[in-house]
Design a protein around this motif. Structure first.
Motif, PDB file in Angstrom:
ATOM      1  N   GLU A   1      -8.667  10.709  -1.831  1.00  0.00           N
ATOM      2  CA  GLU A   1      -7.637  10.811  -2.862  1.00  0.00           C
ATOM      3  C   GLU A   1      -6.878   9.483  -3.016  1.00  0.00           C
ATOM      4  N   ALA A   2      -6.629   8.829  -1.883  1.00  0.00           N
ATOM      5  CA  ALA A   2      -5.836   7.596  -1.926  1.00  0.00           C
ATOM      6  C   ALA A   2      -6.695   6.357  -2.142  1.00  0.00           C
ATOM      7  N   ALA A   3      -8.022   6.532  -2.165  1.00  0.00           N
ATOM      8  CA  ALA A   3      -8.921   5.377  -2.020  1.00  0.00           C
ATOM      9  C   ALA A   3      -8.799   4.317  -3.117  1.00  0.00           C
ATOM     10  N   THR A   4      -8.646   4.752  -4.373  1.00  0.00           N
ATOM     11  CA  THR A   4      -8.605   3.748  -5.441  1.00  0.00           C
ATOM     12  C   THR A   4      -7.329   2.917  -5.327  1.00  0.00           C
ATOM     13  N   GLY A   5      -6.207   3.615  -5.101  1.00  0.00           N
ATOM     14  CA  GLY A   5      -4.944   2.894  -4.920  1.00  0.00           C
ATOM     15  C   GLY A   5      -4.991   2.008  -3.682  1.00  0.00           C
ATOM     16  N   ARG A   6      -5.572   2.521  -2.602  1.00  0.00           N
ATOM     17  CA  ARG A   6      -5.657   1.732  -1.360  1.00  0.00           C
ATOM     18  C   ARG A   6      -6.529   0.498  -1.580  1.00  0.00           C
ATOM     19  N   GLY A   7      -7.615   0.687  -2.322  1.00  0.00           N
ATOM     20  CA  GLY A   7      -8.502  -0.444  -2.614  1.00  0.00           C
ATOM     21  C   GLY A   7      -7.758  -1.530  -3.389  1.00  0.00           C
ATOM     22  N   CYS A   8      -6.904  -1.118  -4.333  1.00  0.00           N
ATOM     23  CA  CYS A   8      -6.101  -2.093  -5.094  1.00  0.00           C
ATOM     24  C   CYS A   8      -5.213  -2.888  -4.128  1.00  0.00           C
ATOM     25  N   VAL A   9      -4.653  -2.181  -3.145  1.00  0.00           N
ATOM     26  CA  VAL A   9      -3.748  -2.858  -2.208  1.00  0.00           C
ATOM     27  C   VAL A   9      -4.545  -3.822  -1.303  1.00  0.00           C
ATOM     28  N   TYR A  10      -5.760  -3.433  -0.912  1.00  0.00           N
ATOM     29  CA  TYR A  10      -6.603  -4.376  -0.143  1.00  0.00           C
ATOM     30  C   TYR A  10      -6.824  -5.658  -0.951  1.00  0.00           C
ATOM     31  N   MET A  11      -7.028  -5.487  -2.258  1.00  0.00           N
ATOM     32  CA  MET A  11      -7.239  -6.654  -3.129  1.00  0.00           C
ATOM     33  C   MET A  11      -5.991  -7.543  -3.148  1.00  0.00           C
ATOM     34  N   PHE A  12      -4.833  -6.880  -3.301  1.00  0.00           N
ATOM     35  CA  PHE A  12      -3.573  -7.625  -3.293  1.00  0.00           C
ATOM     36  C   PHE A  12      -3.441  -8.418  -1.990  1.00  0.00           C
ATOM     37  N   ARG A  13      -3.761  -7.766  -0.872  1.00  0.00           N
ATOM     38  CA  ARG A  13      -3.598  -8.442   0.435  1.00  0.00           C
ATOM     39  C   ARG A  13      -4.503  -9.653   0.562  1.00  0.00           C
ATOM     40  N   GLU A  14      -5.718  -9.545   0.016  1.00  0.00           N
ATOM     41  CA  GLU A  14      -6.638 -10.689   0.078  1.00  0.00           C
ATOM     42  C   GLU A  14      -6.129 -11.846  -0.769  1.00  0.00           C
ATOM     43  N   ALA A  15      -5.596 -11.492  -1.958  1.00  0.00           N
ATOM     44  CA  ALA A  15      -5.208 -12.530  -2.909  1.00  0.00           C
ATOM     45  C   ALA A  15      -3.822 -13.117  -2.633  1.00  0.00           C
ATOM     46  N   ALA A  16      -2.938 -12.318  -1.995  1.00  0.00           N
ATOM     47  CA  ALA A  16      -1.535 -12.709  -1.844  1.00  0.00           C
ATOM     48  C   ALA A  16      -1.342 -14.105  -1.235  1.00  0.00           C
ATOM     49  N   PRO A  17      -2.048 -14.449  -0.139  1.00  0.00           N
ATOM     50  CA  PRO A  17      -1.798 -15.761   0.473  1.00  0.00           C
ATOM     51  C   PRO A  17      -2.061 -16.924  -0.486  1.00  0.00           C
ATOM     52  N   HIS A  18      -3.034 -16.764  -1.408  1.00  0.00           N
ATOM     53  CA  HIS A  18      -3.336 -17.846  -2.354  1.00  0.00           C
ATOM     54  C   HIS A  18      -2.185 -18.106  -3.310  1.00  0.00           C
ATOM     55  N   LEU A  19      -1.362 -17.060  -3.520  1.00  0.00           N
ATOM     56  CA  LEU A  19      -0.233 -17.211  -4.442  1.00  0.00           C
ATOM     57  C   LEU A  19       1.074 -17.365  -3.676  1.00  0.00           C
ATOM     58  N   GLY A  20       0.972 -17.501  -2.372  1.00  0.00           N
ATOM     59  CA  GLY A  20       2.179 -17.672  -1.563  1.00  0.00           C
ATOM     60  C   GLY A  20       3.026 -16.410  -1.501  1.00  0.00           C
ATOM     61  N   LEU A  21       2.402 -15.237  -1.681  1.00  0.00           N
ATOM     62  CA  LEU A  21       3.172 -13.991  -1.641  1.00  0.00           C
ATOM     63  C   LEU A  21       3.047 -13.349  -0.261  1.00  0.00           C
ATOM     64  N   SER A  22       4.180 -12.901   0.280  1.00  0.00           N
ATOM     65  CA  SER A  22       4.085 -12.102   1.502  1.00  0.00           C
ATOM     66  C   SER A  22       4.508 -10.684   1.097  1.00  0.00           C
ATOM     67  N   PRO A  23       3.785  -9.660   1.581  1.00  0.00           N
ATOM     68  CA  PRO A  23       4.037  -8.299   1.110  1.00  0.00           C
ATOM     69  C   PRO A  23       5.506  -7.898   1.161  1.00  0.00           C
ATOM     70  N   ALA A  24       6.203  -8.261   2.241  1.00  0.00           N
ATOM     71  CA  ALA A  24       7.579  -7.802   2.381  1.00  0.00           C
ATOM     72  C   ALA A  24       8.504  -8.375   1.306  1.00  0.00           C
ATOM     73  N   ASP A  25       8.130  -9.505   0.720  1.00  0.00           N
ATOM     74  CA  ASP A  25       8.982 -10.111  -0.319  1.00  0.00           C
ATOM     75  C   ASP A  25       8.420  -9.882  -1.711  1.00  0.00           C
ATOM     76  N   THR A  26       7.421  -9.034  -1.822  1.00  0.00           N
ATOM     77  CA  THR A  26       6.756  -8.855  -3.114  1.00  0.00           C
ATOM     78  C   THR A  26       7.395  -7.729  -3.917  1.00  0.00           C
TER      79      THR A  26
END
Ligand code: NAD
Length: 451
Positions: free
Chosen positions: A221-246
């Motif tokens: 049930e959560a898989a599509t949303g969770r997959g989106c978040v995995y994508m965000f986590r992979e991409a975040a460092p390239h944009l200088g984003l840390s999850p806690a400040d996003t």
């Protein structure tokens, strides 16, 4: 009634139920409120990206036709007596786009705006998506043009069963395996499985996204949303984003949007704006994703959620945030509203949310777009896990499912972003290059097409 193979050509539209009630329901502004969609169709959107990649790959015109046109299209009539005492005739579609890499796989959508072109677009998107994440599947999609949000559960059940009765001949665990999509859920899958079982015996692997009690998979049930978040986590460092400040905004708070939001929040990110079909809200100090989910599940309207300010749904897109997650319908980010966006990253939870014109503008603005064909593949990945478990009559625990999902999503991101860098193209173009190449290769190797 026997199923009928459709004879309509690509581009033709059909609305078989002409009863005034259904026509009115289909026109009802409530259904397409609150933010407008682009005039370009989902089919045009997917075709544009397909052609771009096919040009890049130098795919000859005759071969291109094989991979653009669907393998099989089934259109069926679904007459259902509704609570108004009248029989309404809906159209049901199942389109199997390409099966070179394995059985067809794709969701079933219940929505008044479903038409054959939209299903064609979504079916081909599934072909590229399953290939991008390297699952042994082809691509398919189904839909029924019913006003699902206005129907009673008993009416929805009759539609689901009637649809299954008419398309079961082209389905099967080694042929074509449906799953949930817009306005369908685990309950719908339970009805479909039960109906199929009446004809073929208990067959849990006939569809995925089933309830846990009926051999569904933990984590689906959560898989599509969770997959989106995995994508965000992979991409975040390239944009200088840390999850806690996003900060993030979500368009569409259904299965995909609400799970993406709840998991982003677990990482420490803050939801500053959110919408669904009933309206939109914002709060710079944050909207609690779990509380909002409960509020809506209890029948509350999004605009009545305490501690957030209702805003015009058209303005959701303009709320400043780091990450924008479209998780509603196709064509909602278009050339007339894209200039208002103020985010650094778009993670496409929905299918075809961005028109090609808007996509170009986002690229020019330097917004990092993680495309649908990769970003929302988490659902089909865990559907694949569910099918594997069903075939083995075995169950994995949720942690195992989520870990395996993470492995596949990270691998897809690595492969696609590597290709994007190599070829100096966007992630979307690179996804299509990887997906189309794999499908063409499979078709050639199995001898479906020859050189
Ligand atoms: P859903 O029916 O659970 O949720 C859809 C949400 O969008 C609802 O909250 C609805 O109110 C909202 N919505 C509808 N019209 C809107 C509008 N005009 N403005 C704002 N919000 C609106 O559907 P879902 O399963 O979450 O699917 C959402 C999108 O994700 C679709 O594009 C679907 O194809 C795609 N998708 C879903 C899955 C999956 O596993 N469910 C997998 C891949 C892609």
């Amino acid at each position: 009634m026997a199923q009928s193979e459709t004879t309509t050509s690509v581009g033709e539209r059909e609305h078989p139920d002409k009863s005034p009630e259904t026509v009115e329901r289909a026109k009802d502004p409530e259904e397409s409120k609150p933010s407008t969609r682009a005039e370009i169709s989902n089919l045009d959107i997917v075709r544009y990206y397909f052609d771009l990649a096919a040009d890049h790959l130098g795919l000859a015109d005759d071969i291109r036709v094989v991979f653009w046109t669907p393998y099989r299209e089934v259109t069926v009539q679904i007459p259902v007596k509704l609570s108004d005492g009248k029989t309404h005739v809906f159209a049901g579609y199942r389109i199997q786009h390409n099966g070179a890499r394995g059985p067809y796989k794709g969701g079933i959508r219940f929505h008044p705006e479903v038409d054959i072109d939209e299903v064609r677009a979504l079916a081909s998107l599934m072909t590229w998506k399953t290939a991008v994440v390297n699952l042994p599947y082809g691509g398919a999609k189904g839909g029924v043009n019913c006003p699902a949000q206005k129907l009673e559960p008993a009416e929805l059940q009759r539609i689901a069963r009637s649809f299954m009765d008419k398309i079961e001949k082209v389905l099967g665990p080694t042929r074509d395996i449906p799953a949930p999509d817009v306005n369908t859920n685990a309950q719908t899958m339970a009805w479909l499985m039960d109906e199929y079982g009446k004809l073929h015996g208990h067959t849990p692997a006939i569809c995925t996204g089933k309830p846990i009690a009926l051999e569904g998979s933990y984590g689906r049930e959560a898989a599509t949303g969770r997959g989106c978040v995995y994508m965000f986590r992979e991409a975040a460092p390239h944009l200088g984003l840390s999850p806690a400040d996003t900060t993030f905004a979500v368009q569409g708070y259904g299965n995909v949007g609400s799970w993406a939001a709840r998991i982003m929040q677990q990482l420490g990110a803050t939801m500053v704006a959110v919408s669904d079909a009933n309206g939109a809200i914002r709060s710079d100090s944050g909207i609690d994703a779990n509380a909002l989910h409960e509020h809506i599940a209890d029948g509350g309207l999004i605009t009545e959620f305490e501690g957030a300010e209702p805003i015009d749904a058209e303005d959701l897109i303009a709320v400043p945030c780091d990450v924008f997650i479209p998780a509603a319908l196709g064509g909602m980010i278009h050339e007339h509203n894209v200039d208002r966006m103020q985010c650094k990253m778009v993670v496409e939870g929905a299918n075809s949310p961005t028109t090609p014109a808007a996509d170009r503008i986002l690229n020019e603005k330097g917004v990092y777009v993680i495309p649908d064909v990769m970003a929302n593949a988490g659902g089909v990945v865990v559907s694949y896990f569910e099918w594997v478990q069903n075939l083995q009559h075995f169950r994995w625990d949720e942690r195992e499912v989520n870990d395996k999902l993470g492995t596949i999503m990270r691998r897809a991101y690595r492969e696609v972003s590597g290709r994007a860098k190599e070829e100096r193209v966007t992630l979307r173009e690179a996804s299509y290059l990887v997906g189309i190449e794999r499908v063409v290769d499979a078709a050639r190797t199995r001898g479906y097409i020859s050189d």
